[in-house]
Write a protein that holds these residues in place. Structure first.
Motif, short mmCIF file in Angstrom:
data_model
loop_
_atom_site.label_atom_id
_atom_site.label_comp_id
_atom_site.label_asym_id
_atom_site.label_seq_id
_atom_site.Cartn_x
_atom_site.Cartn_y
_atom_site.Cartn_z
N SER A 196 45.20 59.04 37.46
CA SER A 196 46.50 58.97 37.15
C SER A 196 47.02 56.96 37.09
O SER A 196 47.72 56.78 36.25
N ALA A 197 46.94 56.39 38.50
CA ALA A 197 47.03 55.08 38.37
C ALA A 197 46.12 53.80 37.70
O ALA A 197 46.84 52.98 37.13
N VAL A 198 45.47 54.36 36.98
CA VAL A 198 44.54 53.22 36.42
C VAL A 198 45.13 53.82 35.30
O VAL A 198 45.66 52.92 34.13
N VAL A 199 45.59 54.45 34.08
CA VAL A 199 46.03 55.21 32.71
C VAL A 199 47.32 54.46 32.75
O VAL A 199 47.68 53.64 32.35
N ASP A 200 48.25 55.15 34.13
CA ASP A 200 49.35 53.93 34.03
C ASP A 200 49.79 53.13 34.43
O ASP A 200 49.95 51.47 33.60
N ALA A 201 48.41 52.20 35.21
CA ALA A 201 48.30 50.62 34.78
C ALA A 201 47.89 49.98 33.72
O ALA A 201 48.81 48.55 33.46
N ALA A 202 47.11 50.19 33.33
CA ALA A 202 46.33 49.95 31.61
C ALA A 202 47.17 50.53 30.41
O ALA A 202 47.44 49.38 29.94
N ALA A 203 48.49 51.13 30.13
CA ALA A 203 49.08 51.37 29.94
C ALA A 203 50.26 50.80 30.20
O ALA A 203 50.80 49.72 28.87
N ALA A 204 50.77 50.24 31.42
CA ALA A 204 51.75 49.12 31.57
C ALA A 204 50.78 47.72 31.20
O ALA A 204 51.69 47.02 30.55
N THR A 205 50.00 47.23 31.37
CA THR A 205 49.41 46.07 30.89
C THR A 205 49.50 45.81 28.94
O THR A 205 49.60 44.96 28.43
N GLU A 206 49.04 47.14 28.78
CA GLU A 206 49.11 46.92 27.08
C GLU A 206 50.69 47.31 26.58
O GLU A 206 50.98 46.18 25.33
N VAL A 207 51.42 47.89 27.42
CA VAL A 207 53.27 47.44 26.42
C VAL A 207 53.83 45.78 27.20
O VAL A 207 54.24 45.25 25.99
N ALA A 208 53.22 45.00 28.33
CA ALA A 208 53.39 43.98 28.62
C ALA A 208 52.55 43.49 27.90
O ALA A 208 54.08 42.13 27.16
N ILE A 209 51.68 43.41 27.18
CA ILE A 209 50.21 42.37 26.53
C ILE A 209 51.72 42.50 24.48
O ILE A 209 51.67 41.42 24.47
N SER A 210 51.76 43.23 24.27
CA SER A 210 52.45 43.71 22.98
C SER A 210 54.18 43.05 23.43
O SER A 210 54.48 42.78 22.35
N LYS A 211 55.05 43.49 24.00
CA LYS A 211 56.22 42.97 24.59
C LYS A 211 55.88 40.73 24.31
O LYS A 211 56.37 40.46 23.62
N ALA A 212 54.41 40.48 24.77
CA ALA A 212 54.88 39.24 24.96
C ALA A 212 54.70 38.89 23.71
O ALA A 212 55.04 37.92 23.18
N ILE A 250 45.22 35.72 29.62
CA ILE A 250 45.17 36.64 30.56
C ILE A 250 43.97 36.98 30.71
O ILE A 250 42.46 36.08 30.31
N PRO A 251 43.52 36.97 31.93
CA PRO A 251 42.86 36.80 33.01
C PRO A 251 41.37 37.44 32.23
O PRO A 251 40.87 38.65 31.11
N GLU A 252 40.09 36.72 32.28
CA GLU A 252 39.14 36.51 31.85
C GLU A 252 38.06 38.29 32.31
O GLU A 252 38.03 39.12 31.25
N ARG A 253 38.64 38.47 33.56
CA ARG A 253 37.74 39.99 34.58
C ARG A 253 38.79 41.43 33.25
O ARG A 253 38.52 42.48 33.93
N ILE A 254 39.59 40.85 32.91
CA ILE A 254 40.47 41.94 32.45
C ILE A 254 40.10 43.57 31.21
O ILE A 254 39.49 44.22 31.74
N GLN A 255 38.91 43.17 30.69
CA GLN A 255 37.97 43.52 30.01
C GLN A 255 36.94 44.57 30.66
O GLN A 255 36.58 45.89 30.68
N ALA A 256 36.47 43.66 31.87
CA ALA A 256 35.75 44.76 32.67
C ALA A 256 36.52 45.35 33.93
O ALA A 256 36.21 46.87 33.50
N ASP A 289 52.77 39.80 35.17
CA ASP A 289 53.21 39.18 36.30
C ASP A 289 53.35 37.41 35.46
O ASP A 289 54.06 36.32 34.66
N GLY A 290 52.41 37.40 34.82
CA GLY A 290 51.95 36.04 33.94
C GLY A 290 52.50 36.27 32.77
O GLY A 290 52.91 34.53 32.22
N LEU A 291 52.90 36.91 32.39
CA LEU A 291 53.23 36.82 30.63
C LEU A 291 54.47 36.97 31.40
O LEU A 291 55.28 36.18 29.91
N LEU A 292 55.65 37.93 31.34
CA LEU A 292 57.00 38.48 31.52
C LEU A 292 57.23 37.64 32.71
O LEU A 292 57.92 39.51 33.84
#
Length: 301
Positions: A196-212, A250-256, A289-292
C-alpha cells in the motif's frame, strides 16, 4: 451564545500557544467558533499541569480536556469547546452532528499535511458533543460528532497551523491530494503495509507531477489546450519524460526506484518489503517537495 464541547477521544499534540485561543470554522456550512482549553489559573500559567475547560462554569473535569507537564512547550489536547449563535435551533445542531464526519476528515487531512506526517487513526469511537442546556433531554442523546479516533502526530501542531487547518476545513477545502496520498503512504509504512505504501507514494508522485505540469503549461496556454496536452501524457512514465522536456527537475532514479517498482507491485504482484517501500516514499517526498514546495502555514498549494 450556545456552548458545547467536542470530545476528540484522542490527544492532539499542540504547542502551548494554542491554549486559550479561539478558532473560527464552519461545520456543515454553519459558522461556529472552537475554543481551545486553558491551563488552570490565568490560562497561560505554564507552572500549572491542569488543562481546564475554556468555559469557566461548564465541564470542569480536568482530565477530559487534555494533559500538560509543567515546563513543557507542548500540550496534549483532547477536547475543544464550541460555540454557536444563541438562537441556533435544534435542527441546526443536528446538521452539525450530521456534518461532523466530513469536517473531521478534512481536518485530519490538513493537520497531517501541516504536521508533515500521518495522524494515526486507531479504534472507532463516537466523539460526543454535549450542549449545556440539553443535558438529560431526549435530544441530548442524539448529539454526536461522528466518529473520532485516537490521534498521534509526528510533529507538534502550532496555533497558526490550527488556524489555517480550521479555516480551510470550515471552507470545505481539502488538503492537497498529493500530500494526503503521501501521508497515507507513510501511514502504511508505520503499519507495515509495504504494498500500500508503494502504491500510494507513486500515486502521490503522479498527482504532484500532473499538478506541476498544469501550472507550468497554463503560463503559456489557455486551459483547454493545457488539458488536451495533459491527456496525451496520462501515464506516469511519459508524464515524467514530458515534464523534463518543459524544464521540470525530476530525479533520474525515479524510473527504476519508483515507476518500475510501482509497476511490479501493481501488475506482477511483487511482494514489496520495507526497504522498497521506504525508498519509494523517500523519493516521492523528494519529487513533491521539489516541484510543489510550501511553507508550513498559509501557502499550501
Amino acid at each position: 451564545m450556545r456552548y458545547g464541547a467536542i470530545a476528540l477521544k484522542g490527544d492532539v499534540r499542540s504547542t502551548t500557544e494554542t491554549l486559550g485561543r479561539t478558532f473560527p470554522t464552519a461545520i456543515a456550512d454553519i459558522k461556529c467558533t472552537l475554543h481551545s482549553p486553558v491551563l488552570s489559573g490565568a490560562g497561560s500559567d505554564t507552572s500549572s499541569e491542569n488543562v481546564m475547560s475554556p468555559f469557566a462554569n461548564l465541564w470542569p473535569d480536568i482530565n477530559w480536556w487534555g494533559h500538560y507537564s509543567a515546563g513543557s512547550s507542548e500540550v496534549a489536547i483532547k477536547t475543544f469547546g464550541v460555540s454557536v449563535d444563541d438562537n441556533c435551533p435544534l435542527t441546526t445542531l443536528r446538521d452539525i452532528s450530521e456534518g461532523i464526519q466530513a469536517w473531521e476528515n478534512r481536518l485530519v487531512g490538513w493537520l497531517s499535511v501541516l504536521a508533515d506526517g500521518p495522524m494515526e487513526l486507531i479504534g472507532d469511537h463516537h466523539a460526543e458533543v454535549s450542549w449545556e442546556d440539553l443535558v438529560a433531554s431526549e435530544e441530548s442523546g442524539r448529539m454526536y460528532f461522528g466518529s473520532s479516533r485516537t490521534v498521534s502526530l509526528p510533529k507538534v501542531v502550532t496555533a497558526d497551523q490550527w488556524v489555517y487547518a480550521l479555516l480551510q476545513t470550515g471552507s470545505n477545502v481539502d488538503a492537497p491530494l498529493y500530500r494526503v496520498l503521501l501521508v497515507e503512504a507513510e501511514r502504511a509504512i508505520a503499519s507495515s503495509r509495504w504494498r500500500s505504501a508503494v502504491v500510494d507514494a507513486a500515486a502521490a508522485t503522479e498527482v504532484a507531477i500532473s499538478k506541476a505540469l498544469s501550472q507550468e503549461l497554463s503560463q503559456w496556454n489557455p486551459a483547454p489546450a493545457t488539458e488536451a496536452i495533459l491527456k496525451r501524457v496520462r501515464m506516469l512514465g511519459p508524464m515524467v519524460s514530458f515534464a523534463r522536456e518543459v524544464g521540470l527537475v525530476i530525479p533520474e532514479r525515479i524510473q527504476a526506484d519508483l515507476i518500475d517498482m510501482r509497476n511490479r507491485v501493481m501488475h506482477q504482484g511483487f511482494p514489496a518489503g520495507k526497504e522498497e517501500a521506504v525508498e519509494v516514499c523517500r523519493l516521492a517526498r523528494e519529487v513533491i517537495d521539489g516541484l510543489l514546495p510550501f511553507s508550513q502555514v498559509g501557502s499550501c498549494p
